[in-house]
Design an enzyme around this catalytic site. Structure first.
Site, PDB file in Angstrom:
ATOM      1  N   ASP A 127      -6.526   5.215  -0.928  1.00  0.00           N
ATOM      2  CA  ASP A 127      -6.903   3.804  -0.852  1.00  0.00           C
ATOM      3  C   ASP A 127      -5.691   3.023  -1.357  1.00  0.00           C
ATOM      4  O   ASP A 127      -5.771   2.269  -2.317  1.00  0.00           O
ATOM      5  CB  ASP A 127      -8.143   3.552  -1.713  1.00  0.00           C
ATOM      6  N   HIS A 131      -0.358  -3.259  -5.409  1.00  0.00           N
ATOM      7  CA  HIS A 131      -0.248  -4.580  -6.024  1.00  0.00           C
ATOM      8  C   HIS A 131       1.070  -4.688  -6.794  1.00  0.00           C
ATOM      9  O   HIS A 131       1.515  -3.738  -7.442  1.00  0.00           O
ATOM     10  CB  HIS A 131      -1.409  -4.814  -6.990  1.00  0.00           C
ATOM     11  N   GLY A 149      -6.883  -1.374  -7.651  1.00  0.00           N
ATOM     12  CA  GLY A 149      -6.165  -0.604  -6.642  1.00  0.00           C
ATOM     13  C   GLY A 149      -4.828  -0.134  -7.176  1.00  0.00           C
ATOM     14  O   GLY A 149      -4.190  -0.811  -7.995  1.00  0.00           O
TER      15      GLY A 149
END
Length: 267
Positions: A127, A131, A149
């Site tokens: 996934d 960032h 994330g």
């Protein structure tokens, strides 16, 4: 879900802004409730669906039971982080590790392994959510400000190859769950996910004896962090071919720009 959003707002309002508070707002039961709801709502429909990032024992048990009852309209995915990391890693890494679903317990990890090996879980993917460090650093003082994330795509294969060397699974199983099965589920096999005449020559050559570690500062992904920094690796990709063209050799990108092409699922 709604419960976790409510708890997050409540805990933040009370000044509980550390990793422990964040963990408590996302109980493991959330995932099982969501999976139960999906299985019930789709029980008598012909529609296919995909469940990604499965991370708990109860989830695996529900999905195994559904498959044993003959349900064959869904596929299941997990990620290396839900096989290898626990809540303790959240506590050690803080805001850089925020991801949903969050890491669970060793018992949950064991269950996800069991599901992967017995076919309840069909594939391992990532996934990938790279960032910027500046975005993650917004949660340094208040965890609720950190986006969820983590980057994972470039380290997922060496992490799984390391598990082959640890005798957790076989090399053919890795090929199946990370290449062939995903291609089949998305209807792009054998163009992808196969080594045969007529297939795209997308090939990864690995050295199963090569050792290294996850050095976040050397990652290709721009933010230069991961949830696996310092992890020892045994089994590392040494060359990648894209449609027959070498695009990575011993960790170095060999072509610029890489000539990708859009692949659309046909299932």
């Amino acid at each position: 879900g709604g419960y976790s959003q409510f708890m997050g707002q409540r805990l933040e309002g009370e000044g509980q802004q550390d990793i422990s508070a964040w963990i408590s707002a996302w109980p493991s039961v959330n995932e099982a409730v969501g999976i139960s709801r999906v299985l019930l709502l789709t029980e008598d429909t012909p529609y296919r669906f995909h469940l990604h990032m499965v991370s708990t024992r109860r989830s695996v048990e529900l999905l195994r039971q559904a498959k044993q009852l003959g349900r064959n309209t869904f596929s299941v995915e997990t990620s290396p982080k839900y096989l290898l990391l626990t809540e303790e890693d959240h506590r050690q890494q803080g805001h850089y590790s925020t991801v949903l679903p969050r890491f669970k317990t060793k018992d949950d990890n064991d269950a996800v392994w069991e599901g992967l090996l017995d076919g309840t879980i069909d594939m391992v993917a990532t996934d990938h959510a790279p960032h910027a460090r500046e975005e993650k650093d917004a949660g340094a003082e208040n965890l609720w400000k950190a986006p969820t994330g983590v980057p994972e795509v470039e380290i997922s294969l060496p992490l799984m190859l390391t598990q082959v060397n640890k005798r957790k699974l076989s090399l053919p199983k890795v090929v199946s769950i990370m290449a062939e099965v995903p291609a089949r589920e998305y209807g792009i096999f054998p163009t992808k996910g196969a080594l045969q005449v007529g297939s795209d020559a997308d090939v990864v050559i690995v050295d199963m004896a090569k050792e290294g570690n996850v050095d976040d500062s050397k990652l290709v992904t721009a933010p230069k962090y991961s949830a696996f920094g310092g992890t020892q690796l045994i089994g590392i990709p040494v060359m990648t071919l894209l449609r027959g063209e070498v695009v990575m050799d011993e960790g170095s990108i060999t072509t610029a720009p890489v000539r990708g092409s859009l692949v659309k699922p046909r299932r």
